[in-house]
Write an enzyme that holds these catalytic residues in place. Structure first.
Site, PDB file in Angstrom:
ATOM      1  N   LYS A 173       0.850  -1.195   0.000  1.00  0.00           N
ATOM      2  CA  LYS A 173       0.000   0.000   0.000  1.00  0.00           C
ATOM      3  C   LYS A 173       0.888   1.248   0.000  1.00  0.00           C
ATOM      4  CE  LYS A 173      -2.044  -1.390   3.733  1.00  0.00           C
ATOM      5  NZ  LYS A 173      -2.945  -1.669   4.870  1.00  0.00           N
ATOM      6  N   THR A 204      -9.051   9.646   8.222  1.00  0.00           N
ATOM      7  CA  THR A 204      -8.748   8.376   7.553  1.00  0.00           C
ATOM      8  C   THR A 204      -8.489   7.249   8.546  1.00  0.00           C
ATOM      9  OG1 THR A 204      -6.410   9.014   7.432  1.00  0.00           O
ATOM     10  CG2 THR A 204      -7.791   9.526   5.515  1.00  0.00           C
ATOM     11  N   GLY A 206      -8.692   3.964  10.404  1.00  0.00           N
ATOM     12  CA  GLY A 206      -9.281   2.670  10.081  1.00  0.00           C
ATOM     13  C   GLY A 206      -9.135   2.249   8.632  1.00  0.00           C
ATOM     14  N   THR A 207      -8.352   2.999   7.849  1.00  0.00           N
ATOM     15  CA  THR A 207      -8.233   2.690   6.422  1.00  0.00           C
ATOM     16  C   THR A 207      -7.699   1.282   6.172  1.00  0.00           C
ATOM     17  OG1 THR A 207      -7.765   5.025   6.018  1.00  0.00           O
ATOM     18  CG2 THR A 207      -7.283   3.495   4.243  1.00  0.00           C
ATOM     19  N   GLY A 208      -6.609   0.914   6.859  1.00  0.00           N
ATOM     20  CA  GLY A 208      -6.000  -0.392   6.625  1.00  0.00           C
ATOM     21  C   GLY A 208      -6.898  -1.542   7.038  1.00  0.00           C
ATOM     22  N   CYS A 209      -7.537  -1.407   8.187  1.00  0.00           N
ATOM     23  CA  CYS A 209      -8.467  -2.447   8.652  1.00  0.00           C
ATOM     24  C   CYS A 209      -9.607  -2.620   7.656  1.00  0.00           C
ATOM     25  CB  CYS A 209      -9.054  -2.067  10.008  1.00  0.00           C
ATOM     26  SG  CYS A 209      -7.849  -1.715  11.304  1.00  0.00           S
TER      27      CYS A 209
END
Length: 266
Positions: A173, A204, A206-209
């Site tokens: 990412k 932003t 919590g984007t990865g989860c």
């Protein structure tokens, strides 16, 4: 029967990341979300104020309870906290006939550590080898491989280093790079460069989860890895664009943005 997806991760009391984000994402994408809580955090828009890891036997019991009765079509991992938990979860996934999306969470959006340094080797040698897709951001790539990516050109090297640990696919990412939000998905043979506009929105959390959970949801529906990742990125891009202020710090992405606007891949 509705596809079932299991998240194995920590709880975010602020509701923007972790188990809470995972379950919201799964609901939005039309699958049945289930959870194994690995740790409880005291967390809000300003950061993480405390972490309490659950005993390994509690993690294992939650997993077996769900998988042995209900079954799963995909598993997603997030915050695993310690080497003991990482190793237990890796063993459980290895014995489960379902694709696994591993988000190797190391730090929170605010820079708070969520994985003990002593657990990194267990992630490399035990967890990544059982992953269908590993989804590290550039900070996590540096933690796991020592490679610091400064431009798109370095993403191939990073992907090769992550794949060397054994996952079938690596999704690097590149959201921390300037310009477009670009990610590289590869299995070492084929490459998929995924690009999206960068929105001027600081909310932003919590984007990865959310991305990892969206990938797991699409895999549970039977999509291929490239299809699942592409559709998941579309969903997350919309969630980032709709992110909203909450508290005094960094607000969350809007997991329900598509419910009233039409969900990609729902």
């Amino acid at each position: 029967m509705r596809p079932t997806v299991l998240t194995v991760a920590g709880s975010d009391s602020g509701g923007g990341a972790g188990i809470q984000a995972d379950l919201k994402t799964m609901l939005a994408l039309g699958v049945h979300g289930m959870s194994v809580v690995t740790a409880v955090t005291a967390q809000n828009s300003l950061g993480v104020q405390g972490v309490w890891e659950l005993p390994v036997e509690a993690v294992r019991a939650q997993y077996r309870s769900v998988v042995d009765d209900i079954g799963v079509r995909a598993v997603k991992t997030g915050m695993l906290s310690s080497a003991h938990v990482v190793e237990a979860v890796a063993e459980l996934i290895a014995g489960t006939d379902a694709p696994a999306v591993v988000d190797p969470v190391g730090v929170s959006k605010h820079g708070d550590p969520l994985l003990a340094a002593s657990a990194l080797d267990s992630v490399r040698t035990r967890l990544l080898p059982v992953a269908t897709v590993a989804t590290p951001n550039l900070d996590e790539v540096a933690q796991l491989t020592g490679i610091r990516v400064e431009s798109e050109d370095g993403m191939r090297e990073a992907a090769a280093a992550v794949l060397a640990f054994g996952p079938r696919w690596a999704l690097i990412k590149g959201g921390h790079l300037p310009g477009e939000a670009v990610d590289l998905l590869t299995d070492g043979t084929e490459e998929h460069w995924l690009r999206a506009p960068r929105y001027d929105n600081r909310h932003t959390h919590g984007t990865g989860c959310t991305l990892a959970s969206a990938i797991a949801a699409q895999l549970a529906k039977g999509r291929s890895v490239p299809e699942a990742v592409t559709t998941a990125k579309e969903y997350v891009t919309g969630a980032i664009a709709a992110g909203f202020a909450l508290g005094a710090g960094i607000g969350p992405v809007d997991h329900g943005w598509a419910l009233t606007r039409g969900t990609p891949g729902a």
